[in-house]
Scaffold this motif. Structure first.
Motif, PDB file in Angstrom:
ATOM      1  N   ASN A  42       0.627  -1.363  -0.171  1.00 20.64           N
ATOM      2  CA  ASN A  42       0.305   0.096  -0.060  1.00 20.64           C
ATOM      3  C   ASN A  42       0.973   1.193   0.020  1.00 20.64           C
ATOM      4  O   ASN A  42       1.913   1.310   0.383  1.00 20.64           O
ATOM      5  N   PHE A  43       0.304   2.350  -0.652  1.00 20.86           N
ATOM      6  CA  PHE A  43       1.012   3.767  -0.600  1.00 20.86           C
ATOM      7  C   PHE A  43       0.453   5.033   0.114  1.00 20.86           C
ATOM      8  O   PHE A  43      -0.735   4.790   0.188  1.00 20.86           O
ATOM      9  N   THR A  44       1.261   5.677   0.630  1.00 21.61           N
ATOM     10  CA  THR A  44       0.728   6.805   1.328  1.00 21.61           C
ATOM     11  C   THR A  44       1.092   8.050   0.474  1.00 21.61           C
ATOM     12  O   THR A  44       0.700   9.202   0.799  1.00 21.61           O
ATOM     13  N   SER A  45       2.164   7.833  -0.393  1.00 23.51           N
ATOM     14  CA  SER A  45       2.908   9.051  -1.060  1.00 23.51           C
ATOM     15  C   SER A  45       3.091   8.404  -2.305  1.00 23.51           C
ATOM     16  O   SER A  45       3.497   7.623  -2.721  1.00 23.51           O
ATOM     17  N   LYS A  46       3.467   9.590  -3.297  1.00 20.44           N
ATOM     18  CA  LYS A  46       3.520   9.443  -4.646  1.00 20.44           C
ATOM     19  C   LYS A  46       5.152   8.839  -4.830  1.00 20.44           C
ATOM     20  O   LYS A  46       5.513   7.989  -5.719  1.00 20.44           O
ATOM     21  N   LYS A  47       6.045   9.253  -3.752  1.00 18.38           N
ATOM     22  CA  LYS A  47       7.383   8.944  -4.015  1.00 18.38           C
ATOM     23  C   LYS A  47       7.488   7.230  -3.606  1.00 18.38           C
ATOM     24  O   LYS A  47       8.276   6.700  -3.895  1.00 18.38           O
ATOM     25  N   GLU A  48       6.638   6.949  -2.669  1.00 20.29           N
ATOM     26  CA  GLU A  48       6.634   5.524  -2.420  1.00 20.29           C
ATOM     27  C   GLU A  48       6.110   4.642  -3.686  1.00 20.29           C
ATOM     28  O   GLU A  48       6.665   3.723  -3.998  1.00 20.29           O
ATOM     29  N   LEU A  49       5.405   5.271  -4.672  1.00 20.38           N
ATOM     30  CA  LEU A  49       4.883   4.664  -5.784  1.00 20.38           C
ATOM     31  C   LEU A  49       5.963   4.645  -7.030  1.00 20.38           C
ATOM     32  O   LEU A  49       5.649   3.871  -7.874  1.00 20.38           O
ATOM     33  N   TYR A  63      -0.966  10.553 -16.486  1.00 22.99           N
ATOM     34  CA  TYR A  63      -1.655  10.105 -15.524  1.00 22.99           C
ATOM     35  C   TYR A  63      -1.231   9.804 -14.026  1.00 22.99           C
ATOM     36  O   TYR A  63      -2.165  10.070 -13.270  1.00 22.99           O
ATOM     37  N   PHE A  64      -0.047   9.514 -13.699  1.00 25.04           N
ATOM     38  CA  PHE A  64       0.315   9.396 -12.779  1.00 25.04           C
ATOM     39  C   PHE A  64       0.323  10.772 -11.729  1.00 25.04           C
ATOM     40  O   PHE A  64      -0.129  10.586 -10.618  1.00 25.04           O
ATOM     41  N   PRO A  65       0.402  11.835 -12.278  1.00 27.24           N
ATOM     42  CA  PRO A  65       0.324  13.068 -11.453  1.00 27.24           C
ATOM     43  C   PRO A  65      -1.054  13.271 -10.690  1.00 27.24           C
ATOM     44  O   PRO A  65      -0.902  13.774  -9.612  1.00 27.24           O
ATOM     45  N   ILE A  66      -1.927  12.709 -11.186  1.00 25.65           N
ATOM     46  CA  ILE A  66      -3.247  12.877 -10.578  1.00 25.65           C
ATOM     47  C   ILE A  66      -3.669  11.962  -9.983  1.00 25.65           C
ATOM     48  O   ILE A  66      -4.811  11.821  -9.153  1.00 25.65           O
ATOM     49  N   LEU A  67      -2.840  10.639  -9.568  1.00 27.34           N
ATOM     50  CA  LEU A  67      -3.278   9.450  -8.856  1.00 27.34           C
ATOM     51  C   LEU A  67      -3.272   9.789  -7.237  1.00 27.34           C
ATOM     52  O   LEU A  67      -2.405  10.716  -6.929  1.00 27.34           O
ATOM     53  N   ASN A  68      -4.106   9.534  -6.795  1.00 21.63           N
ATOM     54  CA  ASN A  68      -3.953   9.325  -4.934  1.00 21.63           C
ATOM     55  C   ASN A  68      -3.356   8.291  -4.751  1.00 21.63           C
ATOM     56  O   ASN A  68      -4.076   6.915  -5.034  1.00 21.63           O
TER      57      ASN A  68
END
Length: 373
Positions: free
Chosen positions: A202-209, A245-250
């Motif tokens: 699971n992820f909490t930040s875009k940095k982790e993703l 698309y990745f910039p708008i992901l939660n």
């Protein structure tokens, strides 16, 4: 006065092509507009990497000096190579309810496809698996997700009048999310994880993703390339979609599965519904469009299930139930009540059966047509 067809050849005409649906649907409360800048980018060979393997033309229809319709045609050489059949595509058609207009538009697109050596045409389809696909024929009283399309109900009779026949349908579902994560589903998910040595991330930040972006698309290519109208996305196009698309992901709504060797073997990408925010943005990020999007992402009321992909060798092992279990935990913590699926092919019985295990309605249907010359 007769219908005049004008080929789109410059930026002024491209802007008119993109702007036309905004005028056509201006009084329709269900149409969800795209961002104009993004649509313009897709029409430009120097911006859209799909032009590396596609050839396309676009046209506007005028009557009495006023735009009354538009259409595009695509020759997707990768898809033709995969399917071994020279079938072109119609795309992005929009028109007033006039047979004179639709007939002239489709005639223009078909004639160009014939000159390109095509033996028939399919559509509506876009440049790739992640582009516009299908004509809405059921569910006109529902708001579409960001990843879907809306069309007027009269379009169907125009396609049929022009001798287009059904090729395949996509189905969309609306899920009533359970108030609590089902205990049984949790036990099943844990059993599958233990059996195959899996772990969920699971992820909490875009940095982790960030480290998983390309890996997600690798599984996407593996899972989707054999489906109708799909191709394996080239690296350049993958990078294009990641930047789009990745910039708008939660990141909280992205879940992945790793096997015992830490290989990514499954993912699900959901997104807090942006449909109402996009309607408020009216096709523009500035000056206030970004604020509506930000509010929708941070304070969701329902979610859109955008993409689910499982490694080809693992597709019958129940991995999707693990992903949905993780996603439900997040949606429950945020108090979400509904989820919208994107379109799934009517012959994709495994995927359809998954959503039928929830409290649901099948409320939308989109159709791809075919016409042989």
């Amino acid at each position: 006065m007769s219908i005049q067809i004008v080929e789109v050849q410059n930026q002024i005409q491209r802007k008119k092509f993109v702007n036309f649906p905004f005028k056509l649907y201006k009084d329709n409360k269900f149409w969800v507009p795209p961002f104009k800048a993004g649509e313009l980018e897709l029409l430009l060979p120097e911006k859209n990497p799909a032009f590396d393997f596609c050839k396309a033309k676009f046209w506007l229809a005028y009557k009495n000096g006023k735009i009354v319709g538009r259409i595009g045609a695509i020759v997707n050489h990768l898809c033709i190579e995969n399917q071994g059949e020279k079938i072109g595509r119609v795309t992005r058609m929009e028109f007033i309810d006039s047979y004179d207009v639709s007939e002239k538009l489709f005639e223009t697109a078909e004639e160009w496809l014939k000159k390109e050596g095509m033996i028939g045409v399919s559509g509506p389809l876009g440049f790739s698996n992640l582009d516009h696909a299908g004509l809405l024929i059921e569910g006109h009283e529902w708001l579409p997700s960001m990843a879907s399309d809306y069309h007027f109900a009269y379009y169907e009779k125009h396609f049929e009048r022009l001798a287009y026949l059904k090729e395949i349908d996509w189905l969309e579902f609306r899920i009533n999310l359970p108030k609590e994560t089902p205990a049984k589903a949790g036990r099943i998910a844990e059993l599958i994880k233990k059996r195959y040595g899996l772990q969920t991330v699971n992820f909490t930040s875009k940095k982790e993703l960030e480290p998983y972006k390309e890996k997600i698309f690798k599984v996407f290519n593996d899972a989707f390339s054999d489906l109708f109208g799909s191709i394996k996305l080239p690296e350049k196009l993958i990078r294009f979609y990641i930047s789009k698309y990745f910039p708008i992901l939660n990141p909280r709504y992205v879940k992945i599965i790793l096997d015992k060797e830490d290989k990514l073997v499954g993912f699900i990408i959901a997104l807090p519904s942006l449909s109402k925010a996009l309607q408020k943005a009216k096709g523009k990020l500035l000056p206030f469009g970004w604020w509506h999007l930000r509010k929708a992402l941070k304070h969701p009321t329902e979610m859109d299930l955008m993409l689910t992909g499982i490694d080809h060798d693992c597709q019958k092992l129940g991995f999707v139930s693990i992903l949905m279990h993780e996603l439900l935990k997040t949606s429950n913590s945020d108090g979400l009540k509904f989820a919208e699926t994107t379109g799934m092919l009517e012959n994709n019985h495994v995927a359809i059966q998954l959503w039928k295990s929830f409290d649901h309605i099948q409320h939308k249907r989109k159709r791809c047509y075919r016409k042989m010359f």
